[in-house]
Scaffold this motif. Structure first.
Motif, PDB file in Angstrom:
ATOM      1  N   TRP A 106       0.850  -1.192   0.000  1.00 38.62           N
ATOM      2  CA  TRP A 106       0.000   0.000   0.000  1.00 38.62           C
ATOM      3  C   TRP A 106       0.885   1.241   0.000  1.00 38.62           C
ATOM      4  N   CYS A 107       0.672   2.094  -0.987  1.00 33.72           N
ATOM      5  CA  CYS A 107       1.288   3.426  -0.995  1.00 33.72           C
ATOM      6  C   CYS A 107       0.217   4.425  -0.589  1.00 33.72           C
ATOM      7  N   ALA A 108       0.258   4.876   0.642  1.00 35.72           N
ATOM      8  CA  ALA A 108      -0.719   5.844   1.136  1.00 35.72           C
ATOM      9  C   ALA A 108      -0.245   7.250   0.777  1.00 35.72           C
ATOM     10  N   ALA A 109      -1.168   8.099   0.352  1.00 39.64           N
ATOM     11  CA  ALA A 109      -0.825   9.449  -0.113  1.00 39.64           C
ATOM     12  C   ALA A 109       0.173   9.366  -1.261  1.00 39.64           C
ATOM     13  N   ALA A 110      -0.228   8.665  -2.307  1.00 37.92           N
ATOM     14  CA  ALA A 110       0.672   8.335  -3.421  1.00 37.92           C
ATOM     15  C   ALA A 110       0.897   9.490  -4.386  1.00 37.92           C
ATOM     16  N   SER A 111       0.126  10.554  -4.267  1.00 42.12           N
ATOM     17  CA  SER A 111       0.274  11.731  -5.115  1.00 42.12           C
ATOM     18  C   SER A 111       0.199  11.338  -6.602  1.00 42.12           C
ATOM     19  N   GLN A 114       4.684   8.638  -8.655  1.00 41.85           N
ATOM     20  CA  GLN A 114       6.102   8.286  -8.783  1.00 41.85           C
ATOM     21  C   GLN A 114       6.523   7.216  -7.783  1.00 41.85           C
ATOM     22  N   GLU A 115       5.987   7.255  -6.564  1.00 33.45           N
ATOM     23  CA  GLU A 115       6.363   6.251  -5.568  1.00 33.45           C
ATOM     24  C   GLU A 115       5.872   4.851  -5.945  1.00 33.45           C
ATOM     25  N   PRO A 116       4.573   4.654  -6.205  1.00 30.42           N
ATOM     26  CA  PRO A 116       4.147   3.295  -6.575  1.00 30.42           C
ATOM     27  C   PRO A 116       4.791   2.786  -7.853  1.00 30.42           C
ATOM     28  N   TYR A 117       5.044   3.680  -8.803  1.00 22.71           N
ATOM     29  CA  TYR A 117       5.700   3.218 -10.027  1.00 22.71           C
ATOM     30  C   TYR A 117       7.166   2.867  -9.768  1.00 22.71           C
ATOM     31  N   SER A 118       7.815   3.554  -8.827  1.00 25.84           N
ATOM     32  CA  SER A 118       9.175   3.179  -8.453  1.00 25.84           C
ATOM     33  C   SER A 118       9.189   1.765  -7.881  1.00 25.84           C
ATOM     34  N   ILE A 119       8.204   1.466  -7.029  1.00 22.55           N
ATOM     35  CA  ILE A 119       8.091   0.128  -6.454  1.00 22.55           C
ATOM     36  C   ILE A 119       7.807  -0.900  -7.549  1.00 22.55           C
ATOM     37  N   ILE A 137      -0.389  -3.803  -5.770  1.00 22.62           N
ATOM     38  CA  ILE A 137       0.047  -2.491  -5.286  1.00 22.62           C
ATOM     39  C   ILE A 137      -1.182  -1.581  -5.274  1.00 22.62           C
ATOM     40  N   LEU A 138      -1.589  -1.157  -4.095  1.00 27.00           N
ATOM     41  CA  LEU A 138      -2.683  -0.207  -3.962  1.00 27.00           C
ATOM     42  C   LEU A 138      -2.089   1.163  -3.682  1.00 27.00           C
ATOM     43  N   ALA A 139      -2.448   2.142  -4.498  1.00 24.59           N
ATOM     44  CA  ALA A 139      -1.968   3.514  -4.312  1.00 24.59           C
ATOM     45  C   ALA A 139      -3.178   4.411  -4.071  1.00 24.59           C
ATOM     46  N   THR A 140      -3.168   5.131  -2.962  1.00 25.11           N
ATOM     47  CA  THR A 140      -4.309   5.961  -2.608  1.00 25.11           C
ATOM     48  C   THR A 140      -3.880   7.409  -2.388  1.00 25.11           C
ATOM     49  N   ASP A 141      -4.837   8.310  -2.572  1.00 25.51           N
ATOM     50  CA  ASP A 141      -4.613   9.724  -2.286  1.00 25.51           C
ATOM     51  C   ASP A 141      -5.971  10.390  -2.128  1.00 25.51           C
ATOM     52  N   ILE A 142      -5.992  11.486  -1.394  1.00 24.57           N
ATOM     53  CA  ILE A 142      -7.242  12.216  -1.183  1.00 24.57           C
ATOM     54  C   ILE A 142      -7.636  13.014  -2.425  1.00 24.57           C
ATOM     55  N   SER A 143      -6.651  13.329  -3.277  1.00 17.49           N
ATOM     56  CA  SER A 143      -6.881  14.199  -4.429  1.00 17.49           C
ATOM     57  C   SER A 143      -7.217  13.406  -5.685  1.00 17.49           C
ATOM     58  N   LEU A 144      -8.373  13.682  -6.269  1.00 11.08           N
ATOM     59  CA  LEU A 144      -8.759  13.018  -7.512  1.00 11.08           C
ATOM     60  C   LEU A 144      -7.894  13.468  -8.679  1.00 11.08           C
ATOM     61  N   ALA A 188      -0.351  -1.227 -15.271  1.00 14.92           N
ATOM     62  CA  ALA A 188      -1.296  -2.286 -14.910  1.00 14.92           C
ATOM     63  C   ALA A 188      -0.995  -2.888 -13.543  1.00 14.92           C
ATOM     64  N   MET A 189       0.202  -2.678 -13.026  1.00 17.16           N
ATOM     65  CA  MET A 189       0.577  -3.254 -11.737  1.00 17.16           C
ATOM     66  C   MET A 189       0.006  -2.472 -10.549  1.00 17.16           C
ATOM     67  N   VAL A 190      -0.456  -1.236 -10.797  1.00 16.69           N
ATOM     68  CA  VAL A 190      -0.881  -0.365  -9.705  1.00 16.69           C
ATOM     69  C   VAL A 190      -2.365  -0.062  -9.809  1.00 16.69           C
ATOM     70  N   GLU A 191      -3.075  -0.255  -8.697  1.00 19.24           N
ATOM     71  CA  GLU A 191      -4.472   0.151  -8.610  1.00 19.24           C
ATOM     72  C   GLU A 191      -4.538   1.475  -7.856  1.00 19.24           C
ATOM     73  N   TYR A 192      -5.116   2.492  -8.494  1.00 17.36           N
ATOM     74  CA  TYR A 192      -5.258   3.799  -7.864  1.00 17.36           C
ATOM     75  C   TYR A 192      -6.685   3.967  -7.344  1.00 17.36           C
ATOM     76  N   ARG A 193      -6.768   4.474  -6.125  1.00 16.95           N
ATOM     77  CA  ARG A 193      -8.084   4.606  -5.503  1.00 16.95           C
ATOM     78  C   ARG A 193      -8.111   5.849  -4.598  1.00 16.95           C
ATOM     79  N   PRO A 194      -9.159   6.671  -4.691  1.00 17.65           N
ATOM     80  CA  PRO A 194      -9.250   7.807  -3.768  1.00 17.65           C
ATOM     81  C   PRO A 194      -9.493   7.326  -2.346  1.00 17.65           C
ATOM     82  N   PHE A 195      -8.767   7.923  -1.404  1.00 15.40           N
ATOM     83  CA  PHE A 195      -8.910   7.494  -0.010  1.00 15.40           C
ATOM     84  C   PHE A 195      -8.403   8.594   0.913  1.00 15.40           C
ATOM     85  N   ASN A 196      -9.148   8.803   1.990  1.00 10.10           N
ATOM     86  CA  ASN A 196      -8.804   9.793   3.010  1.00 10.10           C
ATOM     87  C   ASN A 196      -8.261   9.052   4.231  1.00 10.10           C
ATOM     88  N   LEU A 197      -7.060   9.403   4.671  1.00  3.17           N
ATOM     89  CA  LEU A 197      -6.439   8.713   5.800  1.00  3.17           C
ATOM     90  C   LEU A 197      -7.191   8.915   7.112  1.00  3.17           C
TER      91      LEU A 197
END
Length: 281
Positions: A106-111, A114-119, A137-144, A188-197
């Motif tokens: 999980w990449c929280a606050a993935a913006s 760049q971070e999830p793609y680095s992984i 790989i789940l990447a989340t951020d509050i910003s759509l 395709a390796m990363v799923e992006y999803r809006p999420f508030n911590l």
């Protein structure tokens, strides 16, 4: 913007995103929100805040919160955490999960991604070691808005020059004009999803590795404590949480402790014997 306007905004942003805006950040609030006045038909920041106080425009509410978030990121930022992931955390996770051959990150606050793609690049480089494995790989951020950019995987020349080795740029990206797009296989390796911590983590499940770097510095101590405690619950047994260099769990939660060998890495605190728990309780 009056003092009352600023205090209202501080509470508004804090309640919806957890961001703690100190008095010194007033200039930042004004500089980031002033451009929104024209977009939403407000004559001034005072008028814009008045619109917020009459909650009818969900787009305005989301845009104001997103405008105050900081989206500074780049490929392989600070490098050391990614070296630790490749050389230590990943091999340990593979050994631990060899029976079920499944890995969740999980990449929280993935913006902007760049971070999830680095992984993802590190995982792809692992090659045969991950053959037959299910890696999520789940990447989340509050910003759509930043999530949409992340999904597209398109970056400027400046963005790909920040931290990305040139040989990997040529290997994993395609150039179109002055922009570069990351390969379809990595996207395709990363799923992006809006999420508030600030929201509950239960629906996300458990993760073997959690990256939440350079995010907690924007929260106050009670908010940090709450988020870190919930990270402890979301971390699978033996898993690793990676924080930024200026962040720590010390004094904020008893669910996690620093890794004795690696700075910036945290794991589960050892369970106390029942007798000791009873004595402390």
């Amino acid at each position: 913007m009056t003092d009352l306007d600023f205090e209202y905004l501080r509470g508004y942003i804090k309640q919806r995103s957890g961001l703690a805006l100190t008095a010194e950040k007033r200039y930042l609030v004004e500089s980031r929100l002033s451009p929104l006045c024209r977009r939403f038909g407000a004559a001034s920041l005072h008028d814009l805040i008045g619109k917020l106080k009459t909650p009818h425009d969900k787009v305005l509410e989301r845009t104001v919160v997103e405008a105050m978030t900081t989206n500074e990121t780049f490929f392989f930022r600070d490098r050391l955490p990614f070296d630790l992931f490749r050389d230590t955390i990943l091999p340990e996770a593979l050994a631990r999960n060899a029976g079920r051959r499944k890995l969740r990150i999980w990449c929280a606050a993935a913006s902007t991604g760049q971070e999830p793609y680095s992984i993802a690049m590190l995982l792809q480089e692992a090659g045969a070691r991950l053959s037959g494995w299910q890696v999520d790989i789940l990447a989340t951020d509050i910003s759509l808005d930043v999530l949409e950019k992340a999904r597209l995987g398109i970056y400027s020349q400046f963005e790909v020059q920040r931290g990305l080795p040139v040989q990997w740029l040529l290997k994993h990206f395609t150039q179109t004009g002055d922009q570069w797009q990351i390969s379809p296989s990595l996207r395709a390796m990363v799923e992006y999803r809006p999420f508030n911590l600030l929201h509950g983590f239960e629906a996300l499940g458990q993760f073997d590795v959690i990256f939440c770097r350079n995010v907690l510095i924007y929260f106050d101590a009670p908010t940090k404590s709450d988020i870190l405690t919930r990270f402890g619950t979301s971390l699978a047994p033996g898993g690793a949480l990676l924080l930024g260099a200026a962040e720590t769990v010390i004094g904020l939660t008893d669910k996690l402790i620093p890794d004795a060998k690696h700075r910036g890495v945290y794991g589960h605190a050892p369970a106390r014997p029942p007798a000791l728990r009873a004595a402390v309780g």
